[in-house]
Scaffold this motif. Structure first.
Motif, PDB file in Angstrom:
ATOM      1  N   SER A 163      -1.306   3.687   3.885  1.00  0.00           N
ATOM      2  CA  SER A 163      -1.664   2.574   4.762  1.00  0.00           C
ATOM      3  C   SER A 163      -2.275   3.029   6.072  1.00  0.00           C
ATOM      4  O   SER A 163      -3.259   2.450   6.542  1.00  0.00           O
ATOM      5  N   GLU A 172       4.619  -2.008   7.653  1.00  0.00           N
ATOM      6  CA  GLU A 172       4.338  -1.731   6.240  1.00  0.00           C
ATOM      7  C   GLU A 172       5.326  -0.739   5.628  1.00  0.00           C
ATOM      8  O   GLU A 172       5.018  -0.066   4.653  1.00  0.00           O
ATOM      9  N   ARG A 204       0.807  -1.223   0.000  1.00  0.00           N
ATOM     10  CA  ARG A 204       0.000   0.000   0.000  1.00  0.00           C
ATOM     11  C   ARG A 204       0.841   1.273   0.000  1.00  0.00           C
ATOM     12  O   ARG A 204       0.372   2.325  -0.439  1.00  0.00           O
TER      13      ARG A 204
END
Length: 416
Positions: free
Chosen positions: A241, A335, A215
């Protein structure tokens, strides 16, 4: 007289190239049909936040041109339209045009926005790079020309399921037209100018450097929307994200450019400069955020461009690292993205973690252009762009058909 040439010109493509071409022709005295396949004029420039090397507001530059086009007596705007066929000879062409339904009567629509306000269907907003949502009844962006709403036929509950219909009930101008159908017309024109522009070569299906899977890997155009005050985060730099402010951002250059293995050995011309601009604007928005650009060569060719890069490095603290990226992989705990490179000075592999990675994608001809080329019988270069001769740089292989902008070759706005 049947052999007399007509003083009408068809300009195909409503980006900044087509807009300027239409204005120049109309001011000269020609009558211009300005054809655009989407709901509004503006093209890629409408999605930009700032332009290099002056960092001027993109909208402030092209909105006055939109106003000029909309009010010009010699220009007729045909949105949601495409060129199907072209018969005849230079000076006496017959252009067959198909116009898709807007499902809103443009003559009645007063752009009040009530349909969008009450519409229950939400979809990904392509204008914002799918980083936010819009309604199935929508206006592409606030300065759109023509300033008319439209219904998304793929996501409107009434058009897909015969349910809802709330927009028709509340529209004060009774402009909703669910029964609109495609229309075909024939235009008599003396010449055609193609200005259909470019698309990013990078797609989510390719999965390049994790794009489409991670993402926090975005394209350069998506990052433009992140920077924009009309973008998904109101002009604040956030990562998709978790909407957190990224502390470290990396740009990877030449993604699907200068890649002989994929038959894309050419440079897309503008990526070094737009990455530099984005890094400078990021540092302006968030001075504590570091900006690193991974590049093969810096190609800052243009008036004041090299100075702009030097100022980015020396005054704005943008880091430039010459490197061909091996891979980008995900840290699943936060992430973040880990970029893997090889340091030739230290002679070993390096890994560095970033909160957000921006991919500077190369350009390709606009989607659907290959079909138009075949229909018109035009010659392209090996990469799909229109071929022109050195001494006639705006003439295509077919007399009477001309070209401007990024469909001839990747180029920036002033050169377009």
């Amino acid at each position: 007289h049947p052999t007399k040439s007509t003083g009408r010109v068809l300009v195909v493509g409503g980006g900044i190239g087509g807009i300027q071409c239409a204005l120049d022709l109309a001011d000269t005295g020609f009558y211009v049909y300005l054809l655009e396949k989407t709901h509004t004029l503006g093209g890629k420039m409408a999605r930009l936040d700032k332009t290099f090397p002056t960092n001027d507001c993109s909208t402030c530059m092209f909105s006055p041109k939109l106003v000029q086009v909309a009010g010009h007596a010699n220009i007729e705007i045909l949105t949601l339209s495409r060129l199907l066929a072209l018969d005849g000879q230079p000076g006496r062409f017959q252009a067959q045009i198909e116009t898709a339904p807007r499902y809103i009567n443009a003559a009645k629509c007063i752009a009040c926005g009530q349909c969008a306000e009450k519409c229950p269907s939400k979809v990904a907003d392509e204008f914002n790079g799918a980083l936010s949502q819009r309604k199935a009844a929508f206006l592409t962006f606030p300065q759109a020309v023509p300033l008319k709403y439209a219904l998304d036929a793929e996501h409107c509950f009434y058009l897909t399921k015969k349910k809802c219909g709330v927009c028709q009930k509340i529209c004060p101008a009774q402009a909703i037209a669910y029964d609109q159908q495609p229309e075909r017309t024939t235009l008599d024109v003396g010449a055609v100018v193609l200005s259909t522009g470019f698309d990013l070569a990078l797609t989510a299906q390719q999965g390049e450097f994790g794009y489409g899977r991670y993402r926090n890997v975005v394209t350069s155009l998506q990052f433009e929307r992140l920077l924009s005050a009309t973008g998904p985060y109101g002009g604040h730099v956030r990562r998709p994200s978790d909407q957190a402010v990224p502390q470290k951002i990396a740009w990877i250059q030449c993604v699907l450019s200068r890649d002989a293995a994929r038959n894309r050995p050419f440079c897309s011309s503008v990526c070094c400069m737009h990455a530099t601009k984005q890094a400078v604007m990021t540092r302006s928005h968030e001075p504590d955020t570091s900006a690193t650009i991974y590049f093969m060569d810096i190609r800052a060719h243009g008036k004041g461009f090299d100075d702009y890069v030097e100022r980015a490095r020396d005054q704005h603290g943008v880091r430039y690292r010459r490197s061909m990226i091996s891979q980008v992989y995900l840290n699943p705990e936060n992430e973040n993205l880990v970029i893997e490179t090889f340091d030739h000075h230290l002679n070993h592999k390096l890994e560095e973690e970033y909160d957000l990675v921006v991919l500077s994608s190369g350009f390709k001809p606009a989607d659907g252009f290959a079909d138009l080329v075949r229909q018109l019988g035009l010659v392209t270069n090996p990469y799909g762009f229109l071929a022109t001769e050195f001494d006639t740089p705006v003439a295509t292989s077919r007399p009477g058909i001309y070209v401007c902008g990024g469909i001839e070759a990747p180029k920036d706005i002033p050169e377009t």
